[in-house]
Write an enzyme that holds these catalytic residues in place. Sequence first.
Site, PDB file in Angstrom:
ATOM      1  N   SER A 197       0.837  -1.192   0.000  1.00 20.26           N
ATOM      2  CA  SER A 197       0.000   0.000   0.000  1.00 20.26           C
ATOM      3  C   SER A 197       0.883   1.256   0.000  1.00 20.26           C
ATOM      4  CB  SER A 197      -0.956  -0.029   1.192  1.00 20.26           C
ATOM      5  OG  SER A 197      -1.963   0.943   1.063  1.00 20.26           O
ATOM      6  N   ASP A 417      -8.210  -5.271  -6.068  1.00 21.88           N
ATOM      7  CA  ASP A 417      -7.927  -4.302  -5.017  1.00 21.88           C
ATOM      8  C   ASP A 417      -8.956  -3.174  -5.054  1.00 21.88           C
ATOM      9  OD1 ASP A 417      -6.830  -2.308  -3.357  1.00 21.88           O
ATOM     10  OD2 ASP A 417      -4.783  -2.933  -3.830  1.00 21.88           O
ATOM     11  N   HIS A 455      -7.071  -5.695  -1.151  1.00 22.40           N
ATOM     12  CA  HIS A 455      -5.961  -4.791  -0.869  1.00 22.40           C
ATOM     13  C   HIS A 455      -4.925  -5.452   0.047  1.00 22.40           C
ATOM     14  CE1 HIS A 455      -3.777  -1.131  -0.737  1.00 22.40           C
ATOM     15  NE2 HIS A 455      -3.966  -0.926   0.538  1.00 22.40           N
TER      16      HIS A 455
END
Length: 544
Positions: A197, A417, A455
């Site tokens: 991320s 995601d 994610h």
Amino acid sequence: MRMLRVLLFSWPLLVTCRAARAQAAAPAEPADNCGKLASLSIPNATVTSAQTYAAGKFVGPRQAFTGADLSAFYSKLPAFCRVVVQARPTPDSDIAVEIWMPQTGWNGRLQGLGNGGFAGLIDTHELGAAMARGYAATATDAGHAGSPIDATWALGHPEKVIDFGHRGIHEMTRVAKAVIQQYYGSVPHHSYFAACSDGGREALMEAQRYPADYDGILAGAPANYWTGLLSLAAADTRALTASAATFIPPAKIPAIAHAVAAACDKLDGVSDGILNDPRQCRFDPATIQCKAGEDTDQCLTSNQVESLQFLYSGLHDANGRLLFPGYLPGAEEGPGGWGTWITGPAPGRSLMAAFGGGYFSYMVYGKPDWDVKSFSPDTSMKAAREKTSDALDAINPDLAAFRARGGKLVLYHGWNDPAIPALNTVNYYGSVVDRMGQAEVDSFARLYMVPGMQHCAGGPGPDTFGQSAAWNPDPKLNARSALENWVEKGSAPGIIIASKVSGGDPDGPVTMTRPLCPYPQVAQYKGSGDSARAENFVCAVPRK
């Protein structure tokens, strides 16, 4: 975060030197001199604490992102030296750094760890997990303390934005290497960085700006085009909150997910709730539009259809040019799906709404009362680039300096995601290939796209492959081990087997496996056998 982380050598000389280091005797175990590190002199940094903890005696905070109780985890940690440092490269900098070093059994490696969201926290779980496996591990808050969805700290502090953008991780690495050398009497023979991320963005910043910091980098779901991603977040939020009629409520997400599955699940030859390559999905939201006068959880109103089409289409300027890719269909459901990240439990309450609003309020415009309804793809994104691109965007495709010193890069991204569109990573990898050539890129970089993963983890597909604290040393099952093999033995990674474990517990029973293929290859079902087993798939380049 599961929901919400140039030195030029000739290649022969580099291989020879690294082989010699790898064959050298293991680092000597230090005497218990941890406390002496409190007086260590490091330029632009101050050691605030240096303490040895006996095995099982460390008492620390809850898990940084989930708030989970880590008492049982801490009780199993071996004896280690914990050093806390405040780095101040500028008068307005205040970068907290921690270095955890095993008292015995150091493997000679440094493991650098990254952040998630707007940072502000140090993940002691990842620190402890790496240290317990023999690494000297380091992490940082990237220059400020607070929630990873809070950007108020950035208001009026441009140096802190730079620290968050790239300087904090570099300072962490510089400080950690100095502390490690003093404690063990030698520098790490290899240094690695792994994060997802915002941590994936930090990882690419390291490869682009500080190529000498790390030998191997694992970059997951990178938010590397920060200005584009947060502009998309603002645009999506504006579309979903334009009126009460444009919002897509949580109760309608399952209907969208089921319609996507009905339209596209069988395209890869397997009906399993996983879109192997969602780029092939041509789902039309209009197919589930409510009839006139109807509005139930099983259909979308005309306004909601337009909102969903906007989310899929991405961010465009006034001339229709694509500025940033949209979200791909698939994996909309679940705790880590669209209801958390994109649409939210109520209008303007999604995580991406928080990130987009915080970014433009406190980093771009410096106005806490900034209204997302004033967002314009042309003027707002232009302002974002001018104000923050240099500090926050890690989009430079020229990785020649990192490659020249023998660095290896492994990228990964979940196809589904709901935080960072997967096509962003595909596009960045493609830009590197365009700049350096495929043969050159193949010599130091790999991209793995993960079907059905949301994610960093989660989603219906296999999502465990060594990218987080869970650890299996087999390089065929573990991206981190594969990266180390590439750096230290010259063995380039090929297929990596991802697993789905029951209940998300890394130690739970495996319910599904699937091969992760080096991009642009994808896993194709052989046509027979259990589709939940990796051996019944083969990696191949998809047909155009």
